[in-house]
Design a protein around this motif. Structure first.
Motif, PDB file in Angstrom:
ATOM      1  N   SER A 122      95.747  47.824 -30.043  1.00 35.67           N
ATOM      2  CA  SER A 122      94.795  48.939 -29.945  1.00 35.67           C
ATOM      3  C   SER A 122      95.489  50.283 -30.147  1.00 35.67           C
ATOM      4  N   ILE A 123      96.727  50.396 -29.697  1.00 39.49           N
ATOM      5  CA  ILE A 123      97.485  51.631 -29.955  1.00 39.49           C
ATOM      6  C   ILE A 123      97.738  51.785 -31.451  1.00 39.49           C
ATOM      7  N   GLY A 124      98.041  50.682 -32.124  1.00 40.90           N
ATOM      8  CA  GLY A 124      98.239  50.728 -33.576  1.00 40.90           C
ATOM      9  C   GLY A 124      96.991  51.158 -34.323  1.00 40.90           C
ATOM     10  N   ILE A 125      95.830  50.668 -33.897  1.00 39.25           N
ATOM     11  CA  ILE A 125      94.575  51.076 -34.529  1.00 39.25           C
ATOM     12  C   ILE A 125      94.311  52.560 -34.283  1.00 39.25           C
ATOM     13  N   ALA A 126      94.584  53.035 -33.081  1.00 39.99           N
ATOM     14  CA  ALA A 126      94.388  54.457 -32.779  1.00 39.99           C
ATOM     15  C   ALA A 126      95.299  55.328 -33.636  1.00 39.99           C
ATOM     16  N   ILE A 127      96.539  54.916 -33.826  1.00 41.31           N
ATOM     17  CA  ILE A 127      97.459  55.683 -34.670  1.00 41.31           C
ATOM     18  C   ILE A 127      96.987  55.661 -36.113  1.00 41.31           C
ATOM     19  N   ALA A 128      96.475  54.516 -36.574  1.00 43.32           N
ATOM     20  CA  ALA A 128      95.981  54.422 -37.951  1.00 43.32           C
ATOM     21  C   ALA A 128      94.797  55.341 -38.168  1.00 43.32           C
ATOM     22  N   PHE A 129      93.870  55.400 -37.206  1.00 43.70           N
ATOM     23  CA  PHE A 129      92.738  56.323 -37.339  1.00 43.70           C
ATOM     24  C   PHE A 129      93.203  57.773 -37.289  1.00 43.70           C
ATOM     25  N   GLY A 130      94.231  58.051 -36.512  1.00 44.83           N
ATOM     26  CA  GLY A 130      94.754  59.418 -36.429  1.00 44.83           C
ATOM     27  C   GLY A 130      95.396  59.873 -37.728  1.00 44.83           C
ATOM     28  N   PHE A 131      96.062  58.971 -38.439  1.00 48.59           N
ATOM     29  CA  PHE A 131      96.735  59.325 -39.685  1.00 48.59           C
ATOM     30  C   PHE A 131      95.874  59.110 -40.918  1.00 48.59           C
ATOM     31  N   GLN A 132      94.621  58.729 -40.735  1.00 51.26           N
ATOM     32  CA  GLN A 132      93.754  58.423 -41.869  1.00 51.26           C
ATOM     33  C   GLN A 132      93.567  59.638 -42.773  1.00 51.26           C
ATOM     34  N   ASN A 133      93.314  60.800 -42.202  1.00 50.69           N
ATOM     35  CA  ASN A 133      93.102  62.009 -42.999  1.00 50.69           C
ATOM     36  C   ASN A 133      94.383  62.399 -43.732  1.00 50.69           C
ATOM     37  N   LEU A 134      95.507  62.296 -43.074  1.00 50.52           N
ATOM     38  CA  LEU A 134      96.787  62.641 -43.689  1.00 50.52           C
ATOM     39  C   LEU A 134      97.078  61.739 -44.881  1.00 50.52           C
ATOM     40  N   ILE A 135      96.847  60.454 -44.725  1.00 51.93           N
ATOM     41  CA  ILE A 135      97.114  59.516 -45.815  1.00 51.93           C
ATOM     42  C   ILE A 135      96.167  59.766 -46.980  1.00 51.93           C
ATOM     43  N   GLN A 136      94.907  60.100 -46.698  1.00 46.05           N
ATOM     44  CA  GLN A 136      93.973  60.429 -47.781  1.00 46.05           C
ATOM     45  C   GLN A 136      94.445  61.634 -48.576  1.00 46.05           C
ATOM     46  N   GLN A 137      94.963  62.642 -47.880  1.00 44.57           N
ATOM     47  CA  GLN A 137      95.442  63.833 -48.584  1.00 44.57           C
ATOM     48  C   GLN A 137      96.688  63.511 -49.413  1.00 44.57           C
ATOM     49  N   ILE A 138      97.562  62.671 -48.913  1.00 45.04           N
ATOM     50  CA  ILE A 138      98.750  62.294 -49.678  1.00 45.04           C
ATOM     51  C   ILE A 138      98.364  61.536 -50.933  1.00 45.04           C
ATOM     52  N   ILE A 139      97.435  60.592 -50.803  1.00 42.06           N
ATOM     53  CA  ILE A 139      97.010  59.804 -51.958  1.00 42.06           C
ATOM     54  C   ILE A 139      96.301  60.676 -52.980  1.00 42.06           C
ATOM     55  N   SER A 140      95.457  61.600 -52.519  1.00 45.84           N
ATOM     56  CA  SER A 140      94.773  62.490 -53.473  1.00 45.84           C
ATOM     57  C   SER A 140      95.776  63.425 -54.146  1.00 45.84           C
ATOM     58  N   GLY A 141      96.817  63.817 -53.443  1.00 47.45           N
ATOM     59  CA  GLY A 141      97.857  64.642 -54.065  1.00 47.45           C
ATOM     60  C   GLY A 141      98.639  63.879 -55.103  1.00 47.45           C
TER      61      GLY A 141
END
Length: 144
Positions: A122-141
């Protein structure tokens, strides 16, 4: 103080039928400590191998055009950035191997680790949701 004196002192606190269980627990504790030390040694070796790897890439030479020196931009930053990545990956692998060693050691001692693994997931899922926006911006860049 001999080993038999220590055994007499310890056995005062346990019933005679519990002596087998105590010996079983002590043997498992000993093997759990050995398992953890093996994983700790592997983790330290991995940390040193990843962190202090020699770069095969030699620094790029500066280009010259009719006595005009054209430096490559951010030439020194590349090495610092890759060293930062190496340190991050080395520490991540180190703590991951330590965590796996602790899980094996606790399992050997007879602890039920299923609830611990559920909490870890559950901690891993919470971290993944927290970094979701950051990863989207990296991929779009990268795509741009």
């Amino acid at each position: 103080m001999t080993l038999s004196d220590i055994w007499k002192y310890v056995s005062k606190f346990f019933n005679p039928e519990n002596k087998e269980r105590l010996v079983y627990f002590l043997v498992n504790l000993f093997f759990a400590a050995i398992i953890f030390l093996i994983f700790y040694t592997i983790a330290k070796i991995a940390l040193n191998k990843i962190q202090y790897v020699k770069s095969d890439k030699e620094p790029t030479e500066k280009r010259e055009l009719r006595n005009l020196e054209i430096p490559t931009p951010n030439q020194g930053d590349d090495r610092n950035f890759s060293q930062l990545y190496r340190n991050f990956i080395a520490n991540f692998v180190f703590y991951l191997i330590i965590l796996i060693g602790l899980i094996f050691a606790f399992t050997k001692m007879g602890f039920n680790i299923s609830t611990f693994l559920v909490i870890l997931g559950s901690i891993g899922i919470a971290i993944a949701f927290g970094f979701q926006n950051l990863i989207q911006q990296i991929i779009s860049g990268i795509i741009i």
